[in-house]
Design an enzyme around this catalytic site. Structure first.
Site, short mmCIF file in Angstrom:
data_model
loop_
_atom_site.label_atom_id
_atom_site.label_comp_id
_atom_site.label_asym_id
_atom_site.label_seq_id
_atom_site.Cartn_x
_atom_site.Cartn_y
_atom_site.Cartn_z
N CYS A 170 -0.75 3.31 -7.40
CA CYS A 170 -1.20 4.70 -7.25
C CYS A 170 -0.10 5.69 -7.65
CB CYS A 170 -1.72 4.95 -5.83
SG CYS A 170 -2.76 6.44 -5.72
N HIS A 180 -6.29 1.25 -5.42
CA HIS A 180 -5.79 0.63 -4.19
C HIS A 180 -6.58 -0.64 -3.88
CE1 HIS A 180 -3.03 3.77 -2.75
NE2 HIS A 180 -3.90 4.65 -3.21
N GLU A 192 -5.46 -3.05 -2.49
CA GLU A 192 -4.97 -3.57 -1.20
C GLU A 192 -5.69 -2.96 0.00
OE1 GLU A 192 -2.74 0.29 -1.55
OE2 GLU A 192 -3.51 -1.24 -2.93
#
Length: 305
Positions: free
Chosen positions: A142, A235, A237
């Site tokens: 990001c 993202h 994750e």
């Protein structure tokens, strides 16, 4: 094989409840193998949440990983207990003499600032330069992806008219790359950002390879130096309820907050989110560890250059 983590890290107990095998340093010392050394520079405000999200993904590998956490000397986090930072994090100045097989640099809530206006930009510049000679492969996420591309390659970022917020379909531009091994033709990626990269800037730079993008969310993955650097604008994750938490937090502050797209069932925030990115998130991190860290790093870690 498990991840090797600092004893008493909160993520250990949280992930054990998910049947994810992790071990503390004291147990890991009994195993006579060379673990891969990873360092995470965690710039996100809720550090314990981000630690747990990343460790969950890194655990999906047969290799033993030794995880260290880096913090900035020029910035004091406001949303994480100082005791946690003192126990589990070390300043860049302490770690800069060491070498690591892999590194992850997270996003940060500063993307609407010019890079030079970020209070810790000079230290970030040092870290970006250091990673080039002290890490086999670095994953930028990001804001870190945008900042890394700007520092290393002069790629600018551009403000968006409205926040890119939700889950968006992506496609790989070169599915034969090992980072995409096992991927479907389309994969989903969470995004939560106010700025973007332009594909023409990436394509115009001979050292960069645009490897994944979306008709909706634009540039999503860029690779450089044969996989020694990956820049991911989203993202993968994120846990299932991370976007929900962001949406409800912002909605309490402002009235113009839009629903995250392609996220809630029937676009109704009273319904639970639809988790459509987890499988590819696990694949991407496993592929990165296997093909770009484990198979590329020297056995003698001091030979990384």
């Amino acid at each position: 094989m498990p991840l090797r983590l600092p004893d008493k890290l909160p993520a250990i107990e949280l992930l054990k409840h998910e049947n994810i095998f992790v071990m503390g340093d004291s147990q890991a010392h009994t195993q006579d193998i060379r673990p891969l050394r990873l360092v995470i520079l965690n710039l996100m405000p809720l550090k314990i949440t981000t630690e747990t999200d990343l460790i969950r993904l890194l655990s999906n590998t047969p290799l033993q990983l030794e995880i260290s956490f880096m913090k900035l000397q020029s910035h004091t986090p406001k949303n994480t207990p100082i005791e946690h930072m003192m126990m589990f994090y070390r300043d860049f100045s302490e770690l800069r003499r060491q070498k690591f097989d892999g590194m992850i640099i997270t996003g940060a809530p500063v993307e609407q600032l010019d890079y030079e206006d970020v209070g810790y930009w000079e230290e970030m510049r040092e870290i970006f330069a250091w990673a080039r000679t002290h890490v086999t492969s670095t994953l930028y996420i990001c804001w870190a992806a945008q900042a890394g591309l700007y520092y290393h390659y002069g790629i600018p970022k551009y403000p968006l008219e409205k926040k890119m917020f939700g889950i968006f379909p992506q496609y790989a531009l070169d599915p034969r790359l090992p980072i995409f091994r096992g991927f479907d033709d389309i994969f989903q990626m969470p995004h939560s950002r106010h700025t973007e990269l332009h594909r023409e800037d990436i394509l115009a730079h001979p050292e960069l390879q645009l490897i994944a993008e979306s008709d909706d969310s634009g540039v999503s993955m860029v690779m450089a130096r044969g996989g020694r650097e990956f820049f991911i604008t989203g993202h993968l994750e994120y846990a299932p309820y991370t976007l929900d938490t962001e949406y409800r937090r912002d909605k309490d502050i402002r009235q113009d907050v839009e629903l995250p797209r392609n996220y809630y069932r029937d676009d109704n925030p009273q319904n639970p989110p639809m988790v459509t990115w987890r499988a590819h998130a696990n694949l991407l991190y496993s592929n990165w560890i296997n093909y770009y860290v484990y198979q590329e790093t020297p056995y003698d870690i001091n030979k990384i250059e």
